[in-house]
Scaffold this active site. Structure first.
Site: not given
Ligand code: NDP
Length: 284
Positions: A97, A53, A120
Site C-alpha cells: 500500500q 481490500k 497493482d
C-alpha cells in the site's frame, strides 16, 4: 434531459460475484488464490483502503494475508518481506500500500515485486506489457473505467476521449487501454493550453485531476460520457473532479462520487489476483 448515472457499486458487485464463483471453481482444482497486503505505518486513508481490500478478499473467498509494519520499518526490512512473499506460493498477488514512509524508496520496492505477482500493475515489466497490448494483469482503476464504459454500452471505437491528468496510476494507463479499444485519445494536464476547448470536443471525458468540481457544465459536449476518477475529501464529504449536479444535465452518462469508479478498483484487484493465481498454476 438528465444523464444515465453509471452505477459503479452495482457493476463492481457483479464482478465480485463473478470472481467469487470463479474462486469456487478454482478451489475444486486445488487452486486457492491468495493476496498479500502490506501496510507500513499508520496513514489513516491507507488503513481504510487496506481494510476494504481485505473485506473484498474475504467476500470473494480469496485468502488475504496482511502484514502491518511499524512506520520506522527500514527499506531493507521491507525488501526482505517482499522477497519472502515473492517465494511464498500462498501469495499469488502482492500489494504494498502506498504511500510509504519517507525512508523507503517506493520505486525500489515496486521493482522488487515479482511481475507475475504485481496485481497493482505498477512494475515496469507490466507497464511495458500494457503498452504492447498483451497485458495479463491490468492496472485496477483504469481497467475498472473501461469495464464501466463497456457495461453501459458507451461506444469507444473511433470516439474522441479526453483524459485530464497524466499520472502513472490513472491518466497514462487509461489512455493506453482506451487506445486499445480504438478510441482517439488526448491526454491533457496542467500545462495544456485552452483545456476547456479540448474537453468540449470529447465524446468521453476522464477526469483524474484531484481538484473538486474541476469539470463544469460549460466544458461538456451534450451527450458526452463523463467518468470522474477524483476523490477529494471536503468538510462536506467526498467530492469528485466533476461538478456532478450541473454536468448530469448535459452529459449522456456520468459516474457519481462516491459510487462510481471507486468501487471498481477493488473489484479489478480481486480479478487480477485470480488471474495471477491461474497463471502461476500454469507455470508451476
Ligand atoms: P496526480 O496528482 O498524480 O495527477 C493529477 C493530474 O492532474 C496531473 O497530471 C496534473 O497535471 C493534472 N492537473 C492538476 N491540475 C490541473 C489543472 N489545473 N489543469 C489540468 N490538469 C491538471 O493524481 P492521480 O492521477 O493519482 O489521481 C487523480 C485523482 O483521482 C485524485 O483525486 C485521486 O484521489 C483519485 N484517484 C482515485 C482512484 C479510485 O480508485 N477512484 C484511484 C487513484 C486516484 P501535471 O502532470 O501537469 O501536474
Amino acid at each position: 434531459m438528465s444523464a444515465t448515472v453509471i452505477d459503479g457499486k452495482k457493476v463492481s458487485g457483479e464482478i465480485r460475484a463473478e470472481v467469487a464463483n470463479e474462486v469456487k471453481e478454482l478451489k475444486k482444482q486445488g487452486i486457492n488464490p491468495g493476496l498479500a497486503v502490506v501496510i507500513v505505518g499508520e496513514n489513516s486513508a491507507s488503513q481504510v483502503y487496506v481494510r476494504n481490500k481485505e473485506k473484498g478478499c474475504l467476500e470473494a473467498g480469496i485468502k488475504s494475508i496482511k502484514y502491518e509494519l511499524p512506520s520506522e520499518t527500514t527499506e531493507a526490512e521491507l525488501l526482505a518481506l517482499v522477497e519472502k512473499l515473492n517465494n511464498d506460493p500462498r501469495a499469488n498477488g502482492i500489494l504494498v500500500q502506498l504511500p510509504l514512509p519517507k525512508q523507503i524508496n517506493e520505486e525500489k520496492i515496486l521493482l522488487a515485486i515479482k511481475p507475475e505477482k504485481d496485481v497493482d500493475c505498477f512494475h515496469p515489466f507490466n507497464v511495458g506489457r500494457l503498452m504492447g497490448g498483451g497485458a495479463k494483469l491490468k492496472p485496477c482503476t483504469p481497467s475498472g473505467i473501461i469495464e464501466l464504459l463497456k457495461h453501459y454500452d458507451v461506444p469507444l471505437e473511433g470516439q474522441n476521449a479526453v483524459i485530464i491528468g497524466r499520472s502513472n496510476i490513472v491518466g497514462k494507463p487509461v489512455a493506453m487501454l482506451l487506445m486499445q479499444e480504438n478510441a482517439t485519445v488526448e491526454i491533457c494536464h496542467s500545462r495544456t493550453r485552452d483545456l476547456a476547448e479540448h474537453i468540449k470536443r470529447a465524446d468521453i471525458i476522464i477526469a483524474a485531476v484531484g481538484r473538486p468540481k474541476f469539470v463544469t457544465k460549460d466544458m461538456v459536449k451534450p451527450g458526452a460520457a463523463v467518468i470522474d476518477v477524483g476523490i477529494n475529501r471536503l468538510e462536506t464529504g467526498l467530492c469528485g473532479d466533476v461538478d456532478f449536479d450541473e454536468v448530469k444535465d448535459v452529459a449522456g452518462a456520468i459516474t457519481p462520487v462516491p459510487g462510481g469508479v471507486g468501487p471498481m478498483t477493488i473489484a479489478m484487484l480481486l480479478r487480477n489476483t485470480i488471474t495471477a493465481a491461474k497463471e502461476q498454476k500454469k507455470e508451476a
